[in-house]
Structures are given as structure tokens and as C-alpha cells.
Enzyme design. Structure first.
Site, PDB file in Angstrom:
ATOM      1  N   GLU A  19      13.556  -1.639 -18.661  1.00  0.00           N
ATOM      2  CA  GLU A  19      12.689  -2.675 -17.493  1.00  0.00           C
ATOM      3  C   GLU A  19      12.685  -2.057 -16.640  1.00  0.00           C
ATOM      4  OE1 GLU A  19      14.577  -5.609 -16.623  1.00  0.00           O
ATOM      5  OE2 GLU A  19      15.512  -6.571 -17.944  1.00  0.00           O
ATOM      6  N   CYS A  63      -2.694  -7.444  13.626  1.00  0.00           N
ATOM      7  CA  CYS A  63      -2.241  -7.310  15.097  1.00  0.00           C
ATOM      8  C   CYS A  63      -0.716  -7.553  14.963  1.00  0.00           C
ATOM      9  CB  CYS A  63      -3.388  -9.331  15.483  1.00  0.00           C
ATOM     10  SG  CYS A  63      -2.955 -10.622  14.514  1.00  0.00           S
ATOM     11  N   TYR A 114       3.815  -2.163  -6.092  1.00  0.00           N
ATOM     12  CA  TYR A 114       4.021  -3.494  -5.089  1.00  0.00           C
ATOM     13  C   TYR A 114       3.312  -3.194  -4.002  1.00  0.00           C
ATOM     14  CZ  TYR A 114       8.172  -3.487  -7.685  1.00  0.00           C
ATOM     15  OH  TYR A 114       8.802  -3.564  -9.031  1.00  0.00           O
TER      16      TYR A 114
END
Length: 405
Positions: free
Chosen positions: A263, A332, A360
Site C-alpha cells: 500500500e 499568523c 500530504y
């Protein structure tokens, strides 16, 4: 680090689509899949693309058409795979800490299902008995991976049923006559030592006599990819040879050889992806020269979340004199992409390219600070390109909000 897309094409994407933008190179996705297939050609295997790394339906379609099956970590990922045209028999769903209702839905979709808790295994037995094949995700109690946050097989991990609970698994399997066809393990990510995967295989092979219906051993993914120019990576040919030898030794004792499943996620898509940004402002302090790009941890969280390294190129001035910069974002919070990084001289307006951003990257993006998520662009072999997700617009920030005041 290799740049698979020409600077001219990246500049054209910047001019037509804008920045920040995720840019993907289609041939690299296919090449990564083919490298895995070649490395594991010494035994029967199936590659499932772990689509949690990048779930754009165009990428799922691209890898599926190249021959990959699809591995999913949520019911919605499974639905995305089916929406992309994948056949249920080529989709795998591995549950993790979810309600049994989601497992029931996955079974009704017709996809393969791995279960990772005794409670859900018992519920599966009560509802389905031997009528549906099932996989068991085990926790082998092996520490592996480049970062504790991405190590999933150790003895304090939430993932999988500990191998120490084997008697309970067998009792449930016997009580409900479960048709257990897959034993699954995933020890983590960024695994360079091939012996980790070999050890996981040996553990599961030792268990096979107690699971006579098992046809597949699922070894997960986690192959190491190089992020920095000095990084090593998993030697896939060495791994393939070691796994083939382990299987040969097992079969020489007269046992039937199971098919191996893998996988990979990051390995399949990381190198194919880039985050294209533009320098918004330069800020020189007493000790640091900051180059602030028009992005932030809301678009690429890996450096702040995992202390991950991403190679950065100044594609507007690749041959300029080297100077030291700290590359930051516009959020911020502290969102430092790179500290004390040597790069060709940077000026406001330059295009900076973040490498190995396919895995990701967009997938973990958010609207933090009410900033828009970026577009995604797919570049083909002839350097033509197509936008496969538009950037957010104002209406996207308000889409699901309900005004009650």
C-alpha cells in the site's frame, strides 16, 4: 533534486493559473508504479495506491489505469475511488478507530475490508458471519519509520490488533466462522531498512497455520523517499529480493505461498508533485533575511508538523549568487518552510518551487486564516497541462456557513 517539469512550463502555469499552485507531473506517477512492479516481479503481488496521500480523482484514475489498485483509509476515500471508476474488487478499505456503521457501508460497497479492533471484529461476525471475506490488521510491535508521528507498528500505537491478542482473534473467528482471507500490517512511513518489512512478513507467515483461509499478506507501505539531496531511500530491488527469498524458504517447507499486497502512498506521488509559490516580500533583520512566499502552513504543513525537509528552487534566478535565507509563509503562526537555506539570490516576485510536495501537501491543506486553498494542475509528457482543481474563491469560504444572526 530532479525537476521533472520545465521552468518555462512552470512560468506559464504561474501566468495562467496563478500561485500558489500544486503542480503534478503525470509520467512520474506512472514511473513510480512501474518501478515497484519491477522490483516485486519475483513473486505474486498487488500494488494498492494509498490514496490518502493525494485523493484528486484524476490522480486516482491515472494510477488505476496504469494498473494500481486503490487503498483507502476512510469510507469517503472508498467512495472517491468508486466515483473515479475503480471496480470495487480493486479497492481496499482499512478501518482505524471507526464506528461499525462505516464498516457496514464499506461491505455494502463491495470493497475489501480490513478490521483493526476486536470489538469491530466481533460485530462483523455477528452481522456477516462467514458470508463476506475479511482482513485483519495486526500490530506487530515493531518500531519503524522516520518520525514517531508516522510510526504505526510499535507497542504504543493505536493501529491494529496487537499480536499478543491472537487468542482473542482466533476465538472470535471460531465463534462466527469468519472467512479471514487477509492478514495486514503497516509499521510506519519513511522505512529505509528492508529488514523491517522482511520481519513483518516473517511474523505473518508464522501465523498462517492458524488462519487456513488466508490468501493475501498485506505489508502496507512506508517506503522511504529522498526529500533532501543527501537523503537515502528504500532500495526496492534489495527489498524485493529479500521478500522473494523469504517466500521461497517458506514454500520449500511445503506451505502454499500467499500473494503479497503493498500500500505505497508517498512513494507513488511525492516526487511527482511541486508547490509553486511567489515571493511576496523580503524582510532583512539584524541576523536573518526572510523571504516570505504567498503560501503557508495552510497549504504545506509538513515542515511544521513533521519537521520535514523540502528542497526549494528559485526558478526565477537559478544561476544567481548563493545567499542564505529563511523561507516563511504568510500565516499568523510560525510557518517556517526552511531555515538558513542557501539559495540563488531571491527578489520579490521570484517564483520558488517546493519539491516532493505530491504526498500530504494539498491533502492536508486548510483554510486557516480564511485563506483560499490553491489550485491543482496536472502536466503531461508533452508539457501541456490542465487544471484538475480550481483554487478557492470567496464563495467557498461561505459555502457551508449558516447565518443565524
Amino acid at each position: 533534486m530532479r525537476q521533472h517539469i520545465s521552468t518555462a512550463t512552470l512560468a506559464q502555469i504561474s501566468a495562467t493559473v496563478g500561485t500558489p499552485t500544486y503542480v503534478y507531473h503525470a509520467p512520474t506517477f506512472v514511473r513510480q508504479f512501474q518501478q515497484l512492479t519491477q522490483a516485486f516481479s519475483g513473486f505474486q503481488h498487488t500494488i494498492f495506491y494509498a490514496c490518502k496521500a493525494l485523493t484528486n480523482i484524476n490522480i486516482i484514475k491515472l494510477l488505476y489505469s496504469a494498473g494500481a489498485n486503490i487503498d483507502c483509509s476512510s469510507i469517503n476515500e472508498a467512495k472517491l475511488a468508486l466515483h473515479a471508476g475503480c471496480h470495487p474488487s480493486r479497492v481496499l478499505y482499512t478501518s482505524n478507530g471507526i464506528s461499525f456503521q462505516e464498516i457496514t457501508e464499506a461491505v455494502e460497497l463491495g470493497v475489501h475490508v480490513n478490521i483493526d479492533s476486536l470489538n469491530n471484529l466481533k460485530k462483523f461476525g455477528e452481522k456477516f458471519g462467514a458470508s463476506r471475506p475479511i482482513g485483519i490488521r495486526l500490530r506487530p510491535n515493531i518500531m519503524a519509520g522516520g518520525n514517531l508521528k508516522i510510526s504505526t507498528g510499535h507497542d504504543k500505537s493505536k493501529f491494529g490488533i496487537p499480536v499478543t491478542q491472537l487468542p482473542e482473534i482466533l476465538a472470535i473467528a471460531h465463534q462466527y466462522q469468519l472467512n479471514i482471507t487477509t492478514l495486514h500490517v503497516h509499521t510506519g512511513s519513511e522505512i529505509k531498512d528492508v529488514q523491517v518489512t522482511v520481519k513483518a512478513l516473517e511474523i505473518l507467515l508464522d501465523l498462517l497455520p492458524q488462519f487456513p483461509d488466508v490468501k493475501h499478506i498485506d505489508l502496507g507501505g512506508g517506503f522511504k523517499v529522498p526529500y533532501s539531496p543527501t537523503d537515502g531511500e528504500t532500495n526496492l530491488q534489495e527489498l524485493g529480493n529479500a521478500l522473494a527469498q523469504t517466500l521461497e524458504t517458506y514454500s520449500s517447507k511445503g506451505f502454499p505461498t500467499p500473494k503479497l499486497w503493498f500500500e505505497p502512498g508517498k512513494y507513488m506521488v511525492s516526487e511527482a508533485g511541486y508547490l509553486l509559490t511567489q515571493v511576496a516580500v523580503m524582510k532583512q533583520t539584524d541576523t536573518i533575511c526572510f523571504a516570505s512566499v504567498n503560501s503557508g502552513l495552510n497549504h504545506l504543513i509538513r515542515p511544521m508538523f513533521y519537521d520535514a525537509y523540502h528542497h526549494i528552487s528559485n526558478i526565477s534566478n537559478p544561476s544567481g549568487p548563493k545567499k542564505t535565507y529563511t523561507i516563511v509563509g504568510n500565516i499568523c503562526e510560525t510557518d517556517t518552510f526552511a531555515s538558513d537555506r542557501e539559495l540563488p539570490e531571491i527578489q520579490e516576485g521570484d517564483l520558488l518551487l517546493f519539491h516532493n510536495a505530491g504526498a500530504y501537501g494539498f491533502e492536508m491543506a486548510s483554510n486557516f486564516n480564511s485563506r483560499f486553498k490553491p489550485a491543482e494542475v496536472l502536466v503531461f509528457e508533452d508539457e501541456t497541462f490542465a487544471m484538475i482543481r480550481r483554487a478557492d474563491v470567496w464563495d467557498d469560504l461561505l459555502r457551508n456557513q449558516i447565518a443565524v444572526l
